[in-house]
Write a protein that holds these residues in place. Structure first.
Motif, mmCIF file in Angstrom:
data_model
loop_
_atom_site.group_PDB
_atom_site.id
_atom_site.type_symbol
_atom_site.label_atom_id
_atom_site.label_comp_id
_atom_site.label_asym_id
_atom_site.label_seq_id
_atom_site.Cartn_x
_atom_site.Cartn_y
_atom_site.Cartn_z
ATOM 1 N N ALA A 44 0.832 -1.202 0.000
ATOM 2 C CA ALA A 44 0.000 0.000 0.000
ATOM 3 C C ALA A 44 0.867 1.252 0.000
ATOM 4 C CB ALA A 44 -0.929 -0.008 1.215
ATOM 5 N N GLU A 45 1.956 1.165 0.743
ATOM 6 C CA GLU A 45 2.904 2.282 0.833
ATOM 7 C C GLU A 45 3.482 2.643 -0.537
ATOM 8 O OE1 GLU A 45 7.238 2.198 2.688
ATOM 9 O OE2 GLU A 45 5.702 2.023 4.235
ATOM 10 N N HIS A 46 3.598 1.618 -1.388
ATOM 11 C CA HIS A 46 4.173 1.835 -2.725
ATOM 12 C C HIS A 46 3.099 1.894 -3.817
ATOM 13 C CE1 HIS A 46 8.382 1.544 -1.506
ATOM 14 N NE2 HIS A 46 8.020 0.571 -0.690
ATOM 15 N N GLY A 47 1.846 1.965 -3.411
ATOM 16 C CA GLY A 47 0.761 2.102 -4.380
ATOM 17 C C GLY A 47 0.472 0.861 -5.196
ATOM 18 N N GLU A 48 0.878 -0.304 -4.708
ATOM 19 C CA GLU A 48 0.690 -1.557 -5.452
ATOM 20 C C GLU A 48 -0.625 -2.237 -5.031
ATOM 21 O OE1 GLU A 48 2.358 -2.617 -7.899
ATOM 22 O OE2 GLU A 48 4.220 -1.471 -7.819
ATOM 23 N N VAL A 49 -1.740 -1.546 -5.271
ATOM 24 C CA VAL A 49 -3.050 -2.056 -4.839
ATOM 25 C C VAL A 49 -3.416 -3.345 -5.576
ATOM 26 C CG1 VAL A 49 -5.510 -1.528 -4.679
ATOM 27 C CG2 VAL A 49 -3.816 0.266 -4.263
ATOM 28 N N GLU A 50 -3.152 -3.385 -6.870
ATOM 29 C CA GLU A 50 -3.484 -4.578 -7.641
ATOM 30 C C GLU A 50 -2.728 -5.798 -7.128
ATOM 31 O OE1 GLU A 50 -3.410 -6.276 -12.258
ATOM 32 O OE2 GLU A 50 -2.687 -4.252 -11.810
ATOM 33 N N LEU A 51 -1.468 -5.602 -6.767
ATOM 34 C CA LEU A 51 -0.671 -6.720 -6.269
ATOM 35 C C LEU A 51 -1.185 -7.200 -4.906
ATOM 36 C CD1 LEU A 51 1.642 -8.617 -6.780
ATOM 37 C CD2 LEU A 51 3.241 -6.881 -5.945
ATOM 38 N N ILE A 52 -1.694 -6.291 -4.103
ATOM 39 C CA ILE A 52 -2.311 -6.685 -2.825
ATOM 40 C C ILE A 52 -3.440 -7.670 -3.084
ATOM 41 C CG2 ILE A 52 -3.732 -5.875 -0.893
ATOM 42 C CD1 ILE A 52 -2.137 -3.262 -0.956
ATOM 43 N N HIS A 53 -4.312 -7.345 -4.045
ATOM 44 C CA HIS A 53 -5.444 -8.217 -4.362
ATOM 45 C C HIS A 53 -4.981 -9.558 -4.930
ATOM 46 C CE1 HIS A 53 -8.345 -5.194 -3.343
ATOM 47 N NE2 HIS A 53 -7.963 -4.359 -4.298
ATOM 48 N N LYS A 54 -3.950 -9.513 -5.747
ATOM 49 C CA LYS A 54 -3.425 -10.767 -6.311
ATOM 50 C C LYS A 54 -2.908 -11.684 -5.213
ATOM 51 C CE LYS A 54 -1.928 -9.245 -10.933
ATOM 52 N NZ LYS A 54 -0.752 -9.017 -11.807
ATOM 53 N N TRP A 55 -2.100 -11.126 -4.305
ATOM 54 C CA TRP A 55 -1.538 -11.941 -3.232
ATOM 55 C C TRP A 55 -2.636 -12.466 -2.308
ATOM 56 C CZ3 TRP A 55 2.537 -14.148 -4.304
ATOM 57 C CH2 TRP A 55 3.724 -13.528 -4.697
ATOM 58 N N ALA A 56 -3.676 -11.670 -2.077
ATOM 59 C CA ALA A 56 -4.768 -12.115 -1.207
ATOM 60 C C ALA A 56 -5.405 -13.390 -1.757
ATOM 61 C CB ALA A 56 -5.811 -11.008 -1.065
#
Length: 237
Positions: free
Chosen positions: A112-124
């Motif tokens: 989130a700190e680096h603006g990688e919202v899409e990657l957050i969802h992928k990892w989830a």
């Protein structure tokens, strides 16, 4: 540590240091032994991502977030189901659970700190699938054959790196190399005695690595193959 022999040593150790600074807590370490970082997984994904040509910053985001996720998953695996007999044992169990949540929270915060919202969802999605696999392994362990149990364990070990390969549409060769490494490492971890299957997998993996056609990649991956073979040699028949 194998990574010290890597030509990418400085970048890899920089990422390891950031994970330690972000996630390791001195109080928790007094009571809980943190799981080891999966260095092969880090190195394998680093090499693949480096080969894709993505930026060093994005490569770092993938590598650091997967380390934090894996540490969280491995921390939860260290929680046993034995009856707690003392306050210290209870504290240790509670802190082990919390440390797993702690690592998982850091991966979310880091991305989130680096603006990688899409990657957050992928990892989830990946974490959800791994937890489903682990639940099946735990609930159905006694009903599965030994081979089915091994297949499920290997599947769990491949989930994170395979997901990254999927996201980048990796060539089949990378999947084949990963699968052979997982098979070989599982063979050693399970304490299986020397057999022809192990030897044939080693030879096949050497062929696959050679097919990459890159001397640097070959040298980096061979570091791990040598380590596995050395560990295999100490297994008593």
């Amino acid at each position: 540590m194998i990574l010290r022999d890597s030509v990418y040593r400085d970048e890899l150790e920089s990422m390891l240091k950031e994970v330690e600074q972000r996630a390791y807590h001195p109080y928790v370490q007094r009571y809980v032994r943190y799981p080891d970082i999966n260095l092969f997984q880090l190195h394998f994904l680093f090499l693949f991502l480096h080969q894709t040509g993505i930026s060093s910053a994005l490569r770092r985001h993938y590598c650091i977030s997967q380390m934090l996720i894996q540490l969280g998953l491995d921390s939860h695996d260290n929680v046993d189901n034995q009856k707690v007999s003392s306050d210290d044992s209870l504290k240790q169990r509670q802190l082990t659970i919390l440390s797993g949540d702690h690592f998982s929270g850091h991966y979310y915060h880091y991305l989130a700190e680096h603006g990688e919202v899409e990657l957050i969802h992928k990892w989830a999605g990946v974490v959800k699938t791994i937890n489903e696999d682990k639940t099946r392994l735990y609930m159905e362990h006694d009903l599965l054959s030994q081979e089915d149990v091994l297949c499920l364990k290997r599947q769990i070990k491949r989930r994170i790196p395979e997901s990254v390969l999927n996201w980048f549409d990796a060539p089949d060769l990378w999947y084949a190399i990963l699968e052979r490494f997982v098979c070989l490492s599982t063979h050693v971890e399970e304490g299986f005695p020397p057999d022809e299957t192990f030897e044939s997998n080693v030879e096949r993996l050497k062929e696959l690595i050679d097919r990459l056609g890159d001397r640097t990649l070959e040298g980096e991956l061979t570091l791990w193959l040598d380590k596995i073979e050395q560990a295999y040699l100490v297994i008593e028949p």
